[in-house]
Design a protein around this motif. Sequence first.
Motif, short mmCIF file in Angstrom:
data_model
loop_
_atom_site.label_atom_id
_atom_site.label_comp_id
_atom_site.label_asym_id
_atom_site.label_seq_id
_atom_site.Cartn_x
_atom_site.Cartn_y
_atom_site.Cartn_z
N VAL A 177 29.91 -50.40 10.60
CA VAL A 177 29.78 -48.96 10.38
C VAL A 177 30.84 -48.25 11.22
O VAL A 177 31.02 -48.56 12.40
CB VAL A 177 28.38 -48.44 10.79
N LYS A 178 31.52 -47.28 10.60
CA LYS A 178 32.56 -46.56 11.34
C LYS A 178 32.24 -45.07 11.37
O LYS A 178 32.03 -44.44 10.33
CB LYS A 178 33.93 -46.78 10.70
N GLY A 179 32.18 -44.52 12.58
CA GLY A 179 31.98 -43.09 12.77
C GLY A 179 33.17 -42.47 13.44
O GLY A 179 34.10 -43.18 13.87
N LEU A 202 43.08 -41.42 12.96
CA LEU A 202 43.14 -41.28 11.52
C LEU A 202 44.14 -40.22 11.13
O LEU A 202 44.58 -39.41 11.93
CB LEU A 202 41.74 -40.91 10.99
N GLY A 203 44.45 -40.21 9.83
CA GLY A 203 45.38 -39.21 9.31
C GLY A 203 44.90 -37.80 9.58
O GLY A 203 45.70 -36.89 9.77
N GLU A 204 43.56 -37.61 9.60
CA GLU A 204 43.02 -36.28 9.85
C GLU A 204 42.97 -35.95 11.34
O GLU A 204 42.51 -34.89 11.72
CB GLU A 204 41.61 -36.17 9.25
N GLY A 205 43.41 -36.86 12.16
CA GLY A 205 43.43 -36.60 13.59
C GLY A 205 42.13 -36.90 14.28
O GLY A 205 41.92 -36.48 15.42
N ARG A 206 41.23 -37.64 13.63
CA ARG A 206 39.94 -37.96 14.24
C ARG A 206 39.95 -39.39 14.75
O ARG A 206 40.37 -40.31 14.07
CB ARG A 206 38.81 -37.76 13.24
N PRO A 246 38.63 -33.87 17.03
CA PRO A 246 39.63 -33.79 18.10
C PRO A 246 39.13 -32.97 19.28
O PRO A 246 38.59 -31.87 19.12
CB PRO A 246 40.81 -33.08 17.41
N GLY A 247 39.25 -33.53 20.46
CA GLY A 247 38.83 -32.84 21.67
C GLY A 247 37.36 -32.98 21.99
O GLY A 247 36.91 -32.53 23.05
N ASP A 248 36.58 -33.58 21.09
CA ASP A 248 35.16 -33.73 21.34
C ASP A 248 34.91 -35.04 22.09
O ASP A 248 35.80 -35.88 22.24
CB ASP A 248 34.37 -33.71 20.03
N SER A 249 33.67 -35.22 22.55
CA SER A 249 33.32 -36.42 23.32
C SER A 249 32.19 -37.20 22.67
O SER A 249 31.57 -38.03 23.32
CB SER A 249 32.91 -36.00 24.74
N VAL A 250 31.92 -36.93 21.38
CA VAL A 250 30.79 -37.57 20.70
C VAL A 250 31.26 -38.16 19.37
O VAL A 250 31.86 -37.45 18.54
CB VAL A 250 29.65 -36.57 20.44
N PHE A 251 31.00 -39.45 19.18
CA PHE A 251 31.21 -40.08 17.89
C PHE A 251 29.96 -39.84 17.03
O PHE A 251 28.84 -40.05 17.50
CB PHE A 251 31.43 -41.58 18.05
N VAL A 252 30.18 -39.41 15.80
CA VAL A 252 29.06 -39.12 14.90
C VAL A 252 29.13 -40.05 13.70
O VAL A 252 30.18 -40.18 13.05
CB VAL A 252 29.09 -37.65 14.42
N PHE A 253 28.00 -40.69 13.41
CA PHE A 253 27.86 -41.61 12.29
C PHE A 253 26.84 -41.01 11.33
O PHE A 253 25.66 -40.88 11.66
CB PHE A 253 27.37 -42.98 12.76
N HIS A 254 27.27 -40.63 10.12
CA HIS A 254 26.38 -40.01 9.15
C HIS A 254 26.07 -40.96 8.00
O HIS A 254 26.88 -41.84 7.66
CB HIS A 254 27.03 -38.75 8.55
N GLY A 255 24.93 -40.75 7.36
CA GLY A 255 24.62 -41.42 6.10
C GLY A 255 24.35 -42.91 6.21
O GLY A 255 24.63 -43.67 5.27
N ILE A 256 23.78 -43.34 7.33
CA ILE A 256 23.48 -44.77 7.49
C ILE A 256 22.11 -45.05 6.87
O ILE A 256 21.11 -44.48 7.30
CB ILE A 256 23.45 -45.16 8.98
N PRO A 257 22.01 -45.93 5.88
CA PRO A 257 20.71 -46.23 5.28
C PRO A 257 19.81 -46.96 6.28
O PRO A 257 20.16 -48.03 6.77
CB PRO A 257 21.05 -47.13 4.09
N VAL A 293 30.53 -40.99 7.05
CA VAL A 293 30.98 -39.60 7.06
C VAL A 293 30.19 -38.71 6.11
O VAL A 293 30.43 -37.50 6.05
CB VAL A 293 32.49 -39.52 6.70
N ASN A 294 29.26 -39.29 5.36
CA ASN A 294 28.54 -38.51 4.34
C ASN A 294 27.31 -37.85 4.97
O ASN A 294 26.28 -38.48 5.16
CB ASN A 294 28.12 -39.41 3.18
N SER A 295 27.44 -36.56 5.26
CA SER A 295 26.32 -35.81 5.84
C SER A 295 25.63 -34.93 4.81
O SER A 295 24.84 -34.05 5.17
CB SER A 295 26.82 -34.93 6.99
#
Length: 555
Positions: A32-34, A16-20, A38-49, A76-78
């Motif tokens: 759903v897209k999480g 992404l533009g933000e480097g994620r 950068p440099g992390d090893s975990v995909f995080v998915f926030h705000g899933i109903p 992305v909404n946490s």
Amino acid sequence: MWSGLVVCLWLCLGVLGEGREGRLVNTHQGPVKGYKEPGDSVFVFHGIPYATAPTGDYKFQAPLPPPRWFDVLEAVNSSIICPQGILGDITFEGLVQQENCLVASVYVPDTDQKRLPVLVYVHGGGYQIGYANLFSPINLARSKKVVVVTFNYRLGIHGFLCLGTDRAPGNAGMKDQVAALEWVKRYISSYGGNPDDVTIAGYSAGSSAVDLLMISPATKGLFHKVIPESGSNMASWSVQVDPLEQAKSFAKLKGVENVDDVYALEEFYTSASYDVLISYPFWDKTEFSFGFSPCVERKTEDAFLTESPYTILKNGKYKKVPMLYGFADMEGLIRIDKFEAWKDKMNANFSAFIPLDLQFENDNERDAVIQKVKEFYFDNKPVSEETVLGYVDIMSDLLFVYSTLRAVNLHVNAGHDKIFLYEYNYVDNSTPIIPQSKEVRGADHCAQTVAVLDGASMYSDDESNISEEFKDVKKVMREIWINFITTGSPVPEGSSLPAWPPVGAGGAPHMSLGRTLQLRGALAEKQVRFWDSIYAKHYREPQPPPAPPARHSEL
């Protein structure tokens, strides 16, 4: 059809533009897209109903099914949290309270492995405050051995008003939790998790909650292991002793006069604003209760709990899954902020500090018990700086320690042989000294949770500022938790950690979790014997609200 089968799982490797780096997951609920940092090893998915909160006249009922969608949900909404009051210096900066707050976060390690064990964490806060990511499980997910889920549930009056009527049957917040587990069962395989290997864990009220989820018939087949951290379903604050009286008491504070009319009560609560409903002064209660919490419901088709935890455990009518069960050694420090205000109150009227789940035939019985308590904790001295450790001890025992060990005894008597009992007692030089004691430190409420988890808001997952010794302790604690999540034992065969057998008759053994791990005998024997003698004579078992009369329109 709510099959929850995997449609497909594929990676979106574009940066992404933000480097994620993003990951797109397609399920029957919708795409759903999480993202991972950068440099992390975990995909995080926030705000899933995971469910939909009912509104208006139905806002105290069970949750509705979750929505579905066709366009990609950018997860992305946490910031979403459930309506709640404010405690102390906790702030809601960057967070948004909203009625439809039933959302989950999912932490997925970047690994080729599929069907990883799943850990579902229930947040704490006395059933009054808190939210999904009050603490963060990201370091557990970084192990690449588990997928982790956190979620919001309705709190306080919104979640735990229990009138026994159709509009307010009770336990809405617990039914939210069941809905979250049902969502995990249907959809977690899309995120790489195994719906047939789910561990539920929680801290504080979340600990009480997973302990209640374990014995509820509504959760059959939804989990396979349990980790309650500092909170038991047998605690006086876990289940309302008299939920209708609790509802009347708050309504009186707000000027309702005809509180004996349950439908007038129902009208007050369904029409009251959210500002009114979150204004309950739960932190000032002295009788080892926080007010609105889970309840025993009337026997209806969708009830969460229709018998008291004591009855269920005593009869052994629940599925006995492996448990990693325990508390910190000075849990009562959670109430040290009240010491200066409460010490004089205790000296003037100790009866105000008797748990709600004790009852007495007359004042003489009550006064005799109070005298025993004063002798046991304060050596018949006034509550003061000199006896502050007695104050901490009684808060520890009546909020957390005794109820946990009482529950363990009931479990063992019912044939449960898969409970691994512990006491966490690690403190380092940065741990504050109890001000009134001049020299004593202890492991505060949920200190083990701080060792296992990290925090998006309360604690930082940046561990560069903690001691090397505490880093080592956190490493061992996470190893124990992950061992249990993946194998059902905190020390499986082949581990380099000390052998840890399940607890048996007499409450032994337990593992002391500190600078080193030490297997010890029975835990808090003296306190257990003392309170057993009192509860055997004076226990007041939680009861459901009475059946309401027919409405006028039904006559």
